[in-house]
Write an enzyme that holds these catalytic residues in place. Structure first.
Site, PDB file in Angstrom:
ATOM      1  N   GLN A 141      38.873  46.136  45.125  1.00 52.15           N
ATOM      2  CA  GLN A 141      38.569  44.730  45.344  1.00 52.15           C
ATOM      3  C   GLN A 141      39.753  44.063  46.054  1.00 52.15           C
ATOM      4  OE1 GLN A 141      37.989  42.290  41.830  1.00 52.15           O
ATOM      5  NE2 GLN A 141      36.624  40.891  42.861  1.00 52.15           N
ATOM      6  N   PRO A 270      48.878  46.448  40.547  1.00 53.08           N
ATOM      7  CA  PRO A 270      49.176  45.113  41.104  1.00 53.08           C
ATOM      8  C   PRO A 270      48.480  43.960  40.389  1.00 53.08           C
ATOM      9  CG  PRO A 270      47.616  46.273  42.512  1.00 53.08           C
ATOM     10  CD  PRO A 270      48.036  47.248  41.463  1.00 53.08           C
ATOM     11  N   GLY A 273      44.203  43.143  35.298  1.00 50.88           N
ATOM     12  CA  GLY A 273      43.099  44.033  34.993  1.00 50.88           C
ATOM     13  C   GLY A 273      42.115  44.088  36.132  1.00 50.88           C
ATOM     14  N   GLU A 275      37.893  45.195  36.624  1.00 53.90           N
ATOM     15  CA  GLU A 275      36.687  45.483  35.842  1.00 53.90           C
ATOM     16  C   GLU A 275      35.890  46.674  36.367  1.00 53.90           C
ATOM     17  OE1 GLU A 275      37.361  42.912  37.810  1.00 53.90           O
ATOM     18  OE2 GLU A 275      35.580  42.118  38.818  1.00 53.90           O
ATOM     19  N   HIS A 299      38.458  39.454  29.163  1.00 59.86           N
ATOM     20  CA  HIS A 299      38.082  39.023  30.517  1.00 59.86           C
ATOM     21  C   HIS A 299      37.402  40.159  31.289  1.00 59.86           C
ATOM     22  CE1 HIS A 299      38.681  36.720  34.327  1.00 59.86           C
ATOM     23  NE2 HIS A 299      38.741  37.949  34.836  1.00 59.86           N
ATOM     24  N   GLU A 300      38.039  41.311  31.306  1.00 60.01           N
ATOM     25  CA  GLU A 300      37.462  42.433  32.072  1.00 60.01           C
ATOM     26  C   GLU A 300      36.138  42.876  31.461  1.00 60.01           C
ATOM     27  OE1 GLU A 300      38.798  42.515  34.786  1.00 60.01           O
ATOM     28  OE2 GLU A 300      40.732  41.650  34.261  1.00 60.01           O
ATOM     29  N   HIS A 303      33.304  40.705  32.605  1.00 56.67           N
ATOM     30  CA  HIS A 303      32.811  41.048  33.951  1.00 56.67           C
ATOM     31  C   HIS A 303      31.659  42.057  33.912  1.00 56.67           C
ATOM     32  CE1 HIS A 303      35.222  38.988  36.920  1.00 56.67           C
ATOM     33  NE2 HIS A 303      36.380  39.426  36.441  1.00 56.67           N
ATOM     34  N   TYR A 385      38.962  30.714  39.223  1.00 54.82           N
ATOM     35  CA  TYR A 385      39.038  31.046  37.792  1.00 54.82           C
ATOM     36  C   TYR A 385      38.896  29.799  36.916  1.00 54.82           C
ATOM     37  CZ  TYR A 385      40.723  35.744  38.942  1.00 54.82           C
ATOM     38  OH  TYR A 385      40.816  37.019  39.414  1.00 54.82           O
TER      39      TYR A 385
HETATM   40  N1  BES Z   1      38.546  41.181  39.386  1.00 59.22           N
HETATM   41  C1  BES Z   1      39.805  40.602  39.064  1.00 59.22           C
HETATM   42  C2  BES Z   1      40.940  41.162  39.862  1.00 59.22           C
HETATM   43  C3  BES Z   1      40.832  40.971  41.367  1.00 59.22           C
HETATM   44  C4  BES Z   1      40.240  39.851  41.924  1.00 59.22           C
HETATM   45  C5  BES Z   1      41.358  41.921  42.200  1.00 59.22           C
HETATM   46  C6  BES Z   1      40.159  39.723  43.315  1.00 59.22           C
HETATM   47  C7  BES Z   1      41.284  41.790  43.571  1.00 59.22           C
HETATM   48  C8  BES Z   1      40.671  40.680  44.136  1.00 59.22           C
HETATM   49  C9  BES Z   1      40.117  40.755  37.558  1.00 59.22           C
HETATM   50  O1  BES Z   1      39.005  40.635  36.749  1.00 59.22           O
HETATM   51  C10 BES Z   1      41.029  39.631  37.157  1.00 59.22           C
HETATM   52  O2  BES Z   1      40.624  38.512  37.256  1.00 59.22           O
HETATM   53  N2  BES Z   1      42.236  39.936  36.728  1.00 59.22           N
HETATM   54  C11 BES Z   1      43.212  38.956  36.299  1.00 59.22           C
HETATM   55  C12 BES Z   1      43.281  38.848  34.805  1.00 59.22           C
HETATM   56  C13 BES Z   1      42.479  37.753  34.193  1.00 59.22           C
HETATM   57  C14 BES Z   1      42.745  37.700  32.691  1.00 59.22           C
HETATM   58  C15 BES Z   1      42.616  36.408  34.806  1.00 59.22           C
HETATM   59  C16 BES Z   1      44.582  39.441  36.749  1.00 59.22           C
HETATM   60  O3  BES Z   1      44.680  40.578  37.223  1.00 59.22           O
HETATM   61  O4  BES Z   1      45.522  38.682  36.642  1.00 59.22           O
HETATM   62 ZN    ZN Z   2      38.328  38.593  36.710  1.00 60.66          ZN
END
Ligand code: BES
Ligand code: ZN
Length: 602
Positions: A141, A270, A273, A275, A299-300, A303, A385
């Site tokens: 992603q 990086p 998390g 999903e 959170h994950e 998703h 978010y």
């Molecule tokens: N799907 C996202 C990570 C993502 C979004 C990767 C867009 C690449 C492009 C994942 O679910 C996410 O939101 N991760 C957050 C944690 C969350 C608790 C807010 C993160 O990695 O900080």
């Molecule tokens: Zn997310």
């Protein structure tokens, strides 16, 4: 006159063409031809840091197409076959964000497309991690799947997949699919594993990890993968996994992906998390030892409904993935740990949101994004978010929880395995939930298409955060001594609130406070991160501060931490020092983190 018209026409046609591509961040035309299943065969070569693979697609014709276009970036194409016949191909365009279009001629009867290819050092999804034993992981992603698998790389195309992955015999491969739970016995140098993802998923959920990995079950359908060093700690930290799934199911319907396992990645991962279906990827920085950061797993998990069942149609609709997921995450947290905890999380989200809004161009504070010509990564901020969360929370408070839950459950059920866009969601919302009075009160269009936060946003008040804020005021006035701060009794959220709002008047005061509460010795990486930011802000260049900073920058690759630290160093006039750190550590960061940090000097 005629000539001008002619060129205007050509120019308009060109713009339309380009616009269609960037809008969806893909060169492909899945409305003409797509596929329903991918068979992936791959050999993972750690010595050459290369994946050699063959991707076979079971084609699906929607109109009489004479070619198929796939997205590729950083790949070398070795051979293309259509129905077993070797076929010439073309690689066109070279866009720094989108990559290239792989064009393959075929006809209306063509059934199977096979692309043999290998990855390169430009395959940005991949990170090859050094260590006692090597590790490889992907991050697809938003549009990096195309850097390790040629595909129609946009969320609107869903496909099932199977895979055959060959790895060094002592390493375990895992995918966003049904996974092995232990190493195969092998007398050869390599082993081959078989994978199956029986549910149709979009390309951004394709994932692979290979490493020295063990498995521990928490329940029949949930468990943890990690290195032997971390597996015990990780299993304890995530022991509430099954309870989270049960809570989620009782809110919005059955879990549809058979298994929910979490893989703890090396610290270079990086993100917090990701999903990936059946196998959430998570940073080891959530292992605080006291479960204080498990909301990330909630959170994950969320998703698995918002995003993986009902998927944003384009990256402009990203808030449909993330805003819904934050809302759902906090509902899971409330179910497991109570309203006090979930409301603290909400309050901190709102704090972050206002910081982000202060930094963004107003146009980028609208929920519906306009990412045309930009990297979809630009949309990954608190707007999707937390403004997204706030809109849903405001609707919940207005119509009542019972009605809102019924609406959401139906939404996830009726649109499962489909894409959703902002306009259709608004239509559904008005048709199924909001009567004219409530529709007028909420004013969804203002939330979605206008900048900033509308006045009707539901006032989120966390009593415990309010109490912290009172102490912050006293401390900032010098009316509170260190021993009057109940640091040890505070939850992580209260500590974070204090640390991000307190103002130290001098370096001595900062040091005395740290000596009293041992904040910089914490195992909680969110708190440590906030402490380091504060120490840079305080221009603390003591040996201790330097040590903590260097260690953190060299160990953690999570962009949410690393990027603000570099930014702060530059902002505080330590640009040269920051450049040195980056030079030293850029090899251990994933491209996503490296790119964001490098852009600070552009
Ligand atoms: N799907 C996202 C990570 C993502 C979004 C990767 C867009 C690449 C492009 C994942 O679910 C996410 O939101 N991760 C957050 C944690 C969350 C608790 C807010 C993160 O990695 O900080
Ligand atoms: Zn997310």
């Amino acid at each position: 006159m005629k000539i001008i018209n002619f060129f205007t026409l050509i120019f308009t046609v060109m713009c339309l063409h380009v616009d269609a591509q960037v809008n969806r961040h893909s060169y492909s035309s899945p409305d003409k031809i797509s596929y329903r299943h991918l068979s992936w065969k791959a050999n993972i070569d750690f010595e050459r840091r290369e994946i050699r693979a063959q991707a076979s697609f079971h084609l699906l014709h929607h109109s009489a197409a004479e070619e198929i276009v796939l997205d590729v970036k950083g790949l070398v194409i070795d051979q293309v076959n259509v129905d077993g016949v070797s076929t010439p191909w073309q690689v066109e365009h070279q866009d720094p964000i989108l990559g290239s279009a792989l064009r393959i001629p075929l006809n209306a009867q063509s059934k199977e497309l096979k692309v043999a290819y290998h990855t390169t050092s430009e395959s940005d999804a991949l990170l090859w991690v050094e260590g006692d034993l090597p590790f490889l992981f992907t991050q697809s992603q938003a549009i990096l799947a195309r850097t390790w698998i040629p595909c129609q790389d946009l969320p609107a195309v869903r496909f099932t997949y199977d895979a055959e992955v060959t790895v060094p015999a002592h390493l375990l491969p895992l995918m966003s699919a049904r996974n092995p739970k232990q190493l195969k016995e092998s007398r050869e140098a390599t082993s081959t594993y078989h994978f199956e993802q029986p549910k149709p998923i979009p390309s951004y959920l394709m994932a692979l990890a290979v490493g020295n990995i063990e498995y521990r079950a928490i329940s029949p359908r949930a468990g943890v993968y990690a290195t032997p060093q971390l597996i015990t700690e990780a299993t304890e930290e995530l022991s509430d996994l099954e309870k989270m799934i049960a809570a989620a199911e009782s809110l919005y319907g059955p879990y549809q992906w058979e298994q929910f396992d979490v893989l703890i990645l090396p610290p270079a991962f990086p993100f917090g998390g990701m999903e990936n279906p059946m196998l959430t990827f998570a940073t080891p920085t959530i292992l605080a030892g006291d479960k204080s950061l498990v909301s990330l797993i909630a959170h994950e998990l969320a998703h698995s409904w918002s995003g993986n069942l009902v998927t944003n149609e384009t990256w402009n609709d990203f808030w449909l993935n993330e805003g819904f997921t934050v809302y759902f995450e906090l509902r899971i947290m409330e179910a497991l740990y109570g309203k006090e905890v979930s409301e603290m999380l909400a309050a901190l989200n709102i704090q972050d949101l206002y910081h982000t809004i202060a930094e963004l161009h107003p146009n980028d504070t609208r929920l519906k994004l306009e990412l045309d010509g930009r990297d979809p990564d630009d949309g990954m901020n608190d707007i999707a978010y937390n403004k997204g969360y706030w809109l849903l929370r405001t609707i919940e408070e207005r119509v009542g929880r019972v009605k809102f839950d019924r609406f959401l459950k139906k939404y996830f059920t009726e649109h499962a395995f489909q894409v959703m866009n902002t306009e259709r969601f608004i239509e559904i919302l008005h048709r199924e939930l909001l009567d004219p009075g409530n529709a007028k009160y909420i004013g969804v269009n203002q939330w979605v298409y206008q900048p900033n936060i509308p006045d009707n946003a539901y006032p989120i008040v966390s009593q415990r955060i309010v109490e912290v804020d009172k102490l912050v005021v006293l401390y900032n006035n010098d009316s509170l001594s260190n021993n009057q701060i109940p640091w040890k009794n505070w939850t992580y959220q209260e500590q974070y609130r204090f640390l991000t709002n307190v103002k130290f008047h001098s370096l001595d005061q900062f040091h005395a406070w740290d000596a009293f509460h041992h904040v910089s010795k914490t195992k909680n990486k969110e708190i440590l991160f906030a402490w380091i930011l504060k120490s840079i802000e305080m221009n603390d260049q003591s040996q201790h501060a330097q040590d903590v900073l260097t260690q953190f920058l060299g160990e953690v690759g999570r962009r949410k931490f690393i990027a603000p630290l570099y930014k702060k160093l530059v902002h505080e006039g330590r640009s040269d020092e920051a450049k040195n750190y980056l030079e030293r550590y850029k090899g251990v960061y994933h491209s996503v983190t490296r790119q964001t940090v490098m852009d600070f000097w552009k």
